[in-house]
Design a protein around this motif. Structure first.
Motif, mmCIF file in Angstrom:
data_model
loop_
_atom_site.group_PDB
_atom_site.id
_atom_site.type_symbol
_atom_site.label_atom_id
_atom_site.label_comp_id
_atom_site.label_asym_id
_atom_site.label_seq_id
_atom_site.Cartn_x
_atom_site.Cartn_y
_atom_site.Cartn_z
ATOM 1 N N GLY A 40 1.127 -1.325 0.064
ATOM 2 C CA GLY A 40 0.080 0.093 0.070
ATOM 3 C C GLY A 40 0.501 1.139 -0.425
ATOM 4 N N ARG A 41 2.331 1.248 0.472
ATOM 5 C CA ARG A 41 2.438 2.416 0.884
ATOM 6 C C ARG A 41 3.624 2.392 -0.144
ATOM 7 N N ILE A 42 4.326 1.605 -1.013
ATOM 8 C CA ILE A 42 4.773 1.840 -2.345
ATOM 9 C C ILE A 42 4.244 1.778 -3.566
ATOM 10 N N ALA A 43 2.345 1.452 -3.356
ATOM 11 C CA ALA A 43 1.283 1.741 -4.490
ATOM 12 C C ALA A 43 0.908 3.444 -4.377
ATOM 13 N N ASP A 44 1.050 3.872 -3.219
ATOM 14 C CA ASP A 44 0.319 5.192 -3.301
ATOM 15 C C ASP A 44 1.672 6.092 -3.324
ATOM 16 N N ARG A 45 3.228 5.911 -3.163
ATOM 17 C CA ARG A 45 4.135 6.395 -3.744
ATOM 18 C C ARG A 45 4.087 6.519 -4.975
ATOM 19 N N ALA A 46 3.775 5.408 -5.729
ATOM 20 C CA ALA A 46 4.042 5.350 -7.507
ATOM 21 C C ALA A 46 2.973 6.320 -8.029
ATOM 22 N N SER A 47 1.724 6.603 -7.002
ATOM 23 C CA SER A 47 0.459 6.771 -7.373
ATOM 24 C C SER A 47 0.563 8.640 -8.311
ATOM 25 N N ARG A 48 1.585 9.256 -6.426
ATOM 26 C CA ARG A 48 2.337 10.456 -6.521
ATOM 27 C C ARG A 48 2.496 11.121 -8.118
ATOM 28 N N ARG A 49 3.604 10.331 -8.791
ATOM 29 C CA ARG A 49 4.558 10.912 -9.667
ATOM 30 C C ARG A 49 3.205 11.196 -11.280
ATOM 31 N N SER A 50 1.833 9.345 -11.050
ATOM 32 C CA SER A 50 1.657 8.956 -12.431
ATOM 33 C C SER A 50 0.223 8.379 -11.415
ATOM 34 N N ALA A 51 -0.679 8.612 -11.861
ATOM 35 C CA ALA A 51 -2.156 7.698 -11.717
ATOM 36 C C ALA A 51 -1.634 5.887 -12.229
ATOM 37 N N ALA A 52 -1.328 6.086 -13.003
ATOM 38 C CA ALA A 52 -0.779 4.359 -12.943
ATOM 39 C C ALA A 52 -0.011 3.681 -12.422
ATOM 40 N N GLY A 53 1.390 4.683 -11.611
ATOM 41 C CA GLY A 53 2.200 3.949 -10.783
ATOM 42 C C GLY A 53 1.668 3.081 -10.096
ATOM 43 N N ARG A 54 1.273 3.237 -9.633
ATOM 44 C CA ARG A 54 0.387 1.983 -8.552
ATOM 45 C C ARG A 54 -0.164 0.935 -9.562
ATOM 46 N N VAL A 55 -0.895 0.594 -10.557
ATOM 47 C CA VAL A 55 -1.124 -0.237 -11.329
ATOM 48 C C VAL A 55 0.606 -1.074 -11.794
ATOM 49 N N TYR A 56 0.952 -0.008 -12.305
ATOM 50 C CA TYR A 56 2.996 -0.693 -12.648
ATOM 51 C C TYR A 56 3.566 -1.700 -11.434
ATOM 52 N N VAL A 57 3.088 -0.870 -10.254
ATOM 53 C CA VAL A 57 3.623 -1.658 -9.070
ATOM 54 C C VAL A 57 3.173 -3.113 -9.417
ATOM 55 N N GLY A 58 1.552 -3.094 -8.771
ATOM 56 C CA GLY A 58 1.134 -4.615 -8.355
ATOM 57 C C GLY A 58 1.338 -5.577 -9.650
ATOM 58 N N ALA A 59 1.535 -5.018 -11.117
ATOM 59 C CA ALA A 59 1.990 -5.893 -12.479
ATOM 60 C C ALA A 59 3.231 -6.401 -12.135
ATOM 61 N N SER A 60 3.901 -6.285 -11.782
ATOM 62 C CA SER A 60 5.785 -6.062 -11.503
ATOM 63 C C SER A 60 5.080 -6.783 -10.443
ATOM 64 N N ALA A 61 4.789 -6.918 -9.083
ATOM 65 C CA ALA A 61 5.063 -7.835 -8.424
ATOM 66 C C ALA A 61 4.683 -9.631 -8.706
ATOM 67 N N LEU A 62 3.593 -8.995 -10.057
ATOM 68 C CA LEU A 62 3.028 -10.487 -10.266
ATOM 69 C C LEU A 62 3.517 -11.187 -11.004
ATOM 70 N N LEU A 63 3.938 -10.936 -11.813
ATOM 71 C CA LEU A 63 5.505 -11.219 -12.300
ATOM 72 C C LEU A 63 5.897 -12.010 -11.741
ATOM 73 N N LEU A 64 6.901 -11.052 -10.838
ATOM 74 C CA LEU A 64 8.110 -12.154 -9.881
ATOM 75 C C LEU A 64 6.372 -13.257 -9.383
ATOM 76 N N ALA A 65 5.653 -12.960 -8.317
ATOM 77 C CA ALA A 65 5.215 -14.506 -8.033
ATOM 78 C C ALA A 65 4.918 -15.536 -8.935
ATOM 79 N N ALA A 66 4.749 -15.307 -9.830
ATOM 80 C CA ALA A 66 4.088 -16.524 -10.286
ATOM 81 C C ALA A 66 5.628 -17.526 -10.445
ATOM 82 N N PRO A 67 6.788 -17.164 -11.057
ATOM 83 C CA PRO A 67 8.274 -18.021 -11.182
ATOM 84 C C PRO A 67 8.391 -18.409 -9.787
ATOM 85 N N LEU A 68 8.027 -18.034 -8.457
ATOM 86 C CA LEU A 68 8.434 -18.109 -7.054
ATOM 87 C C LEU A 68 7.383 -19.410 -6.765
ATOM 88 N N THR A 69 5.846 -19.235 -6.916
ATOM 89 C CA THR A 69 5.060 -19.871 -6.932
ATOM 90 C C THR A 69 4.842 -21.300 -7.620
#
Length: 562
Positions: free
Chosen positions: A404-433
């Motif tokens: 939540g904190r990282i997403a809010d910081r990213a959204s201050r630069r751009s409204a799309a920032g928090r969405v890119y943060v979520g997408a990046s995290a999911l791309l890392l989660a798939a190979p780990l699981t």
């Protein structure tokens, strides 16, 4: 006395007197203070174009001809009522919610430093949207705490059947596909009924909707313990789904009105903490309760009580005004063709795709993690619940808070920032699981570590998707938007995940003819989850990447239509 400017009236405390006077060059846009400011305050009274400062006593402000509308911290012109301010010359009158904060700091500086610092550019309101809500009698903290508690119970109650899978199979003679059907039936009703309840949340009191919903699902959770056949249990769980479907639209709509955009990610993260903590509490306690009482029914009876208590507490909260946290003014009238308007928001379409992938993975994991530990790793029911609580529960606490904190910081630069943060995290989660599910039966500790890291990253989806909905949908349609979003994600994701994983498990187990029955069941379930979970997480990442391309444009359209 300077021409046109009167000194602040003496209130009997001469030592704290402050005067409004021009600087040495005759420029009255600056303020020189001889001593810390007086306790005397002035309130801003709103006029059509200009705001005049007047003492609370009703006397004219000594510098009224210099006072005007003041910019807020976002740069937009705003007018405030009954806002304590300090009398100053012209637009540099200082505003403060507490005496002796910024003014005292200025008073302790050298005169030249004070003079240079206190220019017109320094004048801004420090009141946040949450501060204005507090002044209106709406306390954001207690409301968010109640919403969190209700969300915790929401996920606790719905998780109970997933923990007692083996006792249910033993008593009713069920297959994995039927266990998946039990979860799917709940999810289908949850999704379908959520649409009209979401529309209702945009028109009626969300406080009442939350109270009634809590009472409904808590009562039927308790009644679940009275089921005598699988069909009866299935019907009762459907009724639990009806009650729980009232929560998400009303709660997320209320969050949107309690917190401004730059704080909404953290607020949603705190609300969604109810998900992992509800899972943790369920996985840590239900197995022990079942063994202590000798029956799976006891867990349902105990779970019903806290929800009834929270429902009563909701009756005493003060609901925020719709649009109270928006930086721009919003209309409160009825919206014509609401569904047509929402379907034009492209960000929502991509968020729904992301939600489908996320829910397939989440519900498959929640339904079959305990059986996986029991069958593949040979753990007991309480130990399996404990390990599941760690891997998919405790990880969510860190994932939602940090995410939540990282997403809010990213959204201050751009409204799309928090969405890119979520997408990046999911791309890392798939190979780990995927890597964790490929481990053998002797590596339970390593499985817990690797899968926990992957599932922690998965929780970044929630702090990206839910705030993004509020970013692109106006306050009058947020309840409806959340209900449509959840309906699509649960119908095509949450309901499909357990059935798909269960059906694949049965098929792979049947094909393993060279193994014993218990070995085949373990092999089938592990192979099924190895396919379903990573693929679903990649689908969710693709949806968030698509949403990020449109969120800025859709947000601009929302503000233009407000």
């Amino acid at each position: 006395m300077v021409d046109g400017v009167q000194p602040v009236p003496d209130d009997g405390r001469a030592s704290n007197r402050a005067e409004c006077r021009p600087d040495r060059d005759g420029d009255s846009s600056r303020i020189r203070r001889r001593r810390p400011p007086a306790e005397r305050t002035f309130s801003v009274r709103h006029h059509q174009r200009n705001d005049t400062l007047e003492p609370e006593s009703g006397n004219p402000c000594p510098a009224a001809h210099h006072c005007r509308e003041l910019p807020d911290r976002r740069g937009a012109s705003r007018s405030f009522h009954s806002l304590p301010v300090r009398c100053g010359s012209g637009p540099t009158g200082l505003l403060s919610r507490r005496t002796g904060s910024r003014e005292s700091a200025m008073a302790n500086r050298p005169p030249d430093a004070r003079e240079d610092h206190m220019t017109a550019s320094d004048t801004r309101t420090t009141m946040s949207a949450a501060d204005r809500l507090d002044r209106a009698g709406t306390r954001t903290g207690p409301i968010l705490a109640l919403l969190f508690a209700a969300n915790l119970l929401n996920f606790y109650d719905r998780t109970i059947p997933a923990i007692i899978v083996e006792p249910l199979k033993a008593e009713f003679g069920l297959s994995d596909a039927q266990i998946g059907l039990l979860s799917a039936a709940f999810t289908l009703v949850y999704a379908i009924v959520g649409i009209p309840l979401g529309r209702f949340a945009d028109r009626r009191s969300r406080r009442v909707i939350l109270s009634v919903g809590l009472v409904t699902w808590s009562l039927f959770t308790g009644i679940s313990g009275l089921a005598t056949t699988f069909a009866v249990l299935l019907a009762i769980r459907v009724l639990v789904g009806i009650g729980e479907s009232s929560f998400a639209p009303a709660a997320n709509s209320m969050i949107g009105d309690l917190y401004p955009s730059d704080r909404r990610g953290r607020a949603v993260g705190l609300l969604q903490l109810g998900l992992p903590l509800g899972l943790v509490l369920a996985f840590f306690t239900v197995g022990g309760i079942t063994e202590a009482f000798g029956t799976w029914r006891a867990a349902f009876f105990i779970a019903a009580v806290p929800g009834l208590i929270i429902a009563v507490l909701f009756a005493f909260i003060r609901e925020p005004r719709r649009g109270a946290a928006e930086s721009a003014g919003t209309s409160t009238g009825e919206v014509d063709r609401p569904f047509h308007r929402l379907l034009r928001v492209r960000t929502l379409w991509w968020l729904v795709l992301a939600a489908i992938g996320s829910q397939v993975a989440a519900y498959a994991v929640a339904t079959f993690s305990v059986p996986l530990f029991q069958r593949h790793f040979g753990m007991s029911l309480p130990t399996s619940g404990l390990l599941t609580g760690i891997t998919i529960g405790l990880t969510g606490v860190a994932g939602l808070l940090v995410g939540g904190r990282i997403a809010d910081r990213a959204s201050r630069r751009s409204a799309a920032g928090r969405v890119y943060v979520g997408a990046s995290a999911l791309l890392l989660a798939a190979p780990l699981t995927l890597g964790a599910l490929l481990l053998g039966e002797d590596h339970v500790a390593l499985f817990v570590i690797i899968f926990s890291v992957g599932w922690l990253l998965q929780y970044a989806y929630y702090t990206a998707a839910y705030p993004a909905i509020a970013d692109v949908v106006g306050p009058r349609l947020r309840g409806t938007a959340v209900s449509i979003y959840l309906a699509a994600s649960y119908l095509l994701g949450g309901a499909v995940g357990p059935v798909l994983a269960g059906a694949l498990s049965d098929r792979f187990a049947a094909a393993a003819t060279d193994l014993t029955a218990s070995e085949a069941a373990a092999h089938g379930l592990r192979l099924s989850l190895t396919i379903v979970i990573p693929a679903s997480l990649l689908l969710a990442a693709a949806g968030l990447l698509g949403a990020a391309r449109h969120v800025i444009r859709d947000q601009a359209r929302m503000h233009a239509a407000s």
